[in-house]
Design an enzyme around this catalytic site. Structure first.
Site, PDB file in Angstrom:
ATOM      1  CD  GLU A   1      -2.863  -1.208   2.323  1.00 52.75           C
ATOM      2  OE1 GLU A   1      -4.098  -1.520   2.006  1.00 52.75           O
ATOM      3  OE2 GLU A   1      -2.518  -1.005   3.353  1.00 52.75           O
TER       4      GLU A   1
ATOM      5  CE1 TYR B   1      -6.931  18.364  24.116  1.00 54.14           C
ATOM      6  CE2 TYR B   1      -9.019  17.782  25.014  1.00 54.14           C
ATOM      7  CZ  TYR B   1      -7.915  18.295  24.945  1.00 54.14           C
ATOM      8  OH  TYR B   1      -7.667  19.292  25.996  1.00 54.14           O
TER       9      TYR B   1
END
Length: 215
Positions: free
Chosen positions: A73, A119
């Protein structure tokens, strides 16, 4: 950071992912940008047992230079680097909660996870879903490239997350925050969510430079 330091840090981070169940089996792959190319994890290798000397090294064009054969990948990493000149690290995991979300039907493909926490907004940003393409098919790299210019992190449908960062630490933080937000999202499914308001997101943009486009 020297190449030797980059190799050691990549192996350390990979082992941490494996210990915590974020990269089961031989899944997941990581990379960092070097002045003369890239380092990435080898194909069919467990992230829990990497050898820094055997990491795959690629040249600036993505050709294999040394070490074990690179992850199949590699194109996912090259797609992110090609569209994001500021990116110096890419993390691709099969972390279970993020993968679970990627398998849900009727997701908003422009923004898979809502702004549950500040966050998530700061470290991940708006998260698009990339259409399903079988693992190992270079077309998946093309699909990632189509959205990577405006998104540092993406979620591959029925597959898993890809995060990037200016440093390996930043890419790792994004991957971990994405997984935690996916866990929270699945835990809260069916409940009335209190997400961050547009004013609260604007404040995160101003104070922390969060990237959360309005469109």
């Amino acid at each position: 950071m020297t190449e030797r330091e980059a190799r050691e840090q990549l192996v350390e981070v990979a082992a941490s992912f494996h210990r915590r169940g974020l990269s089961p089996g031989s899944s997941g792959n990581l990379s960092v940008r070097l002045p003369d190319g890239f380092l990435c994890t080898p194909t069919n290798a467990s992230l829990g047992s990497l050898d820094p000397r055997r990491l795959s090294k690629l040249d600036e064009g993505g050709a294999h230079v040394s070490g074990d054969p690179p992850t199949k990948e590699t194109f996912l990493h090259l797609a992110m680097y090609g569209q994001r000149p500021d990116a110096n690290a890419v993390v691709h995991l099969h972390s279970p909660f993020a993968v679970a979300v990627s398998c849900l039907a009727d997701l908003d493909e422009r923004s898979v996870l809502p702004p549950i926490t500040p966050y998530f907004v700061m470290r991940v940003g708006k998260l698009p879903l990339v259409e399903y393409v079988r693992p190992g098919d270079p077309k998946l790299g093309e699909a990632v490239a189509n959205v990577a210019r405006s998104h540092a992190c993406v979620l591959l449908a029925n597959h898993g997350p890809v995060t990037s960062g200016r440093t390996l630490g930043e890419a790792v933080n994004a991957a971990e925050e994405l997984e935690e937000t996916a866990r929270l999202y699945l835990t809260l499914r069916g409940q009335a969510l209190r997400v961050l308001t547009s004013e609260q997101i604007d404040e995160l943009r101003r104070v922390f430079g969060a990237h959360w486009p309005d469109e």
